[in-house]
Design a protein around this motif. Sequence first.
Motif, PDB file in Angstrom:
ATOM      1  N   ASP A   4      -5.023  50.010  41.119  1.00 45.13           N
ATOM      2  CA  ASP A   4      -5.053  50.288  42.507  1.00 45.13           C
ATOM      3  C   ASP A   4      -3.729  50.861  43.128  1.00 45.13           C
ATOM      4  O   ASP A   4      -3.339  50.403  44.050  1.00 45.13           O
ATOM      5  CB  ASP A   4      -5.244  49.068  43.217  1.00 45.13           C
ATOM      6  N   GLY A   5      -3.469  52.263  42.570  1.00 50.31           N
ATOM      7  CA  GLY A   5      -2.359  52.822  43.316  1.00 50.31           C
ATOM      8  C   GLY A   5      -0.933  52.544  42.795  1.00 50.31           C
ATOM      9  O   GLY A   5      -0.200  52.923  43.287  1.00 50.31           O
ATOM     10  N   LEU A   6      -1.000  51.541  41.931  1.00 43.69           N
ATOM     11  CA  LEU A   6       0.244  51.158  41.186  1.00 43.69           C
ATOM     12  C   LEU A   6       0.441  51.466  39.980  1.00 43.69           C
ATOM     13  O   LEU A   6      -0.461  51.472  39.185  1.00 43.69           O
ATOM     14  CB  LEU A   6       0.441  49.409  41.710  1.00 43.69           C
ATOM     15  N   ASP A   7       1.696  51.948  39.466  1.00 49.77           N
ATOM     16  CA  ASP A   7       2.153  52.049  38.456  1.00 49.77           C
ATOM     17  C   ASP A   7       3.308  51.152  37.920  1.00 49.77           C
ATOM     18  O   ASP A   7       4.265  51.058  38.662  1.00 49.77           O
ATOM     19  CB  ASP A   7       2.749  53.572  38.183  1.00 49.77           C
ATOM     20  N   ILE A   8       2.970  50.617  36.579  1.00 49.52           N
ATOM     21  CA  ILE A   8       4.268  50.169  36.026  1.00 49.52           C
ATOM     22  C   ILE A   8       4.751  50.903  34.768  1.00 49.52           C
ATOM     23  O   ILE A   8       4.065  51.606  33.852  1.00 49.52           O
ATOM     24  CB  ILE A   8       3.883  48.573  35.234  1.00 49.52           C
ATOM     25  N   ARG A   9       5.951  51.635  35.198  1.00 52.88           N
ATOM     26  CA  ARG A   9       6.539  52.591  34.336  1.00 52.88           C
ATOM     27  C   ARG A   9       7.961  52.458  34.300  1.00 52.88           C
ATOM     28  O   ARG A   9       8.760  51.666  34.600  1.00 52.88           O
ATOM     29  CB  ARG A   9       6.463  54.054  35.155  1.00 52.88           C
ATOM     30  N   LYS A  10       8.545  53.272  33.278  1.00 54.23           N
ATOM     31  CA  LYS A  10      10.234  53.148  32.918  1.00 54.23           C
ATOM     32  C   LYS A  10      10.683  54.064  34.463  1.00 54.23           C
ATOM     33  O   LYS A  10      10.219  54.702  35.027  1.00 54.23           O
ATOM     34  CB  LYS A  10      10.324  54.052  31.762  1.00 54.23           C
ATOM     35  N   TYR A  11      11.845  53.453  34.412  1.00 52.56           N
ATOM     36  CA  TYR A  11      12.851  53.471  35.508  1.00 52.56           C
ATOM     37  C   TYR A  11      13.105  55.133  35.630  1.00 52.56           C
ATOM     38  O   TYR A  11      13.280  55.782  34.481  1.00 52.56           O
ATOM     39  CB  TYR A  11      14.113  52.846  35.505  1.00 52.56           C
ATOM     40  N   ARG A  12      13.071  55.800  36.607  1.00 56.13           N
ATOM     41  CA  ARG A  12      13.728  57.090  36.955  1.00 56.13           C
ATOM     42  C   ARG A  12      14.903  57.319  37.800  1.00 56.13           C
ATOM     43  O   ARG A  12      15.070  56.351  38.727  1.00 56.13           O
ATOM     44  CB  ARG A  12      12.614  58.040  37.443  1.00 56.13           C
ATOM     45  N   ARG A  13      15.637  58.299  37.568  1.00 57.80           N
ATOM     46  CA  ARG A  13      17.017  58.146  38.407  1.00 57.80           C
ATOM     47  C   ARG A  13      16.824  58.292  40.065  1.00 57.80           C
ATOM     48  O   ARG A  13      17.557  57.593  40.761  1.00 57.80           O
ATOM     49  CB  ARG A  13      17.848  59.145  37.815  1.00 57.80           C
ATOM     50  N   GLU A  14      15.701  58.650  40.295  1.00 51.83           N
ATOM     51  CA  GLU A  14      15.404  58.840  41.745  1.00 51.83           C
ATOM     52  C   GLU A  14      15.020  57.427  42.274  1.00 51.83           C
ATOM     53  O   GLU A  14      14.725  57.296  43.426  1.00 51.83           O
ATOM     54  CB  GLU A  14      14.522  59.874  42.131  1.00 51.83           C
ATOM     55  N   ASP A  15      14.921  56.379  41.446  1.00 53.41           N
ATOM     56  CA  ASP A  15      14.383  55.071  41.902  1.00 53.41           C
ATOM     57  C   ASP A  15      15.547  54.286  42.254  1.00 53.41           C
ATOM     58  O   ASP A  15      15.531  53.038  42.805  1.00 53.41           O
ATOM     59  CB  ASP A  15      13.635  54.297  40.557  1.00 53.41           C
ATOM     60  N   SER A  16      16.801  54.624  41.920  1.00 53.64           N
ATOM     61  CA  SER A  16      18.092  53.925  42.039  1.00 53.64           C
ATOM     62  C   SER A  16      18.147  53.099  43.426  1.00 53.64           C
ATOM     63  O   SER A  16      18.351  51.887  43.439  1.00 53.64           O
ATOM     64  CB  SER A  16      19.401  54.923  41.716  1.00 53.64           C
TER      65      SER A  16
END
Length: 212
Positions: A4-16
């Motif tokens: 429903d519009g959510l992802d569980i994913r690996k961290y990306r640097r722009e998430d910091s």
Amino acid sequence: VEMDGLDIRKYRREDSESVVALIRSGLVANADLLPEEHRGFVDMLRGLIGQYVDAACADDLADIATTYDVDESESKELVGGFWVVARRDSAGTGGDKVLGTVALRARPKRTAELLRMSIDPSLRGVGMGQRLVGLVEKHAKDRGFEKIVLSTLNIFKPALSLYRKCGFAHVESTPLPVPDLEVDPNVVCVVLYEKSLKSGTSENFKPTPCLA
């Protein structure tokens, strides 16, 4: 994993920046979980938690990708990871919104440490915590770890309930070293939990459902 519009994913640097903000707000809010008779120490505990997050920002959160082996090969043994729950930016207006985090850090003796678990209030009570623990357990098992350990505070009752539900066992409690705190030192304790991932022992691995 998508839902429903959510992802569980690996961290990306722009998430910091979003990751640090979520972890900080979640931990500081937990100061309100102090027992009623000790509510006068909420501001002090919030200050201590703030100092803890500041220290983390200078430590593992300063370079999440390196600390948590984010860029390592999927097939490499004994590596950790960092994952986020993100609401996709379908409009392209400023990046995904991070609503949850969980991490796994490699420790000696085939042990992994679960940490940086934080979930936005909007996703609590829907099984997201159990889903994230299940993800971390599967990763740890696949990468050759034999045990997961974690530490938290005894006043974080919802977190303790989640970890016990997921099969973690209490190992020890240590009073939080708070200078000049004129209350029972056992009011706030650091608690250590662990879960064996080994098969063929008295603590057979029982994977936590990923609820996928």
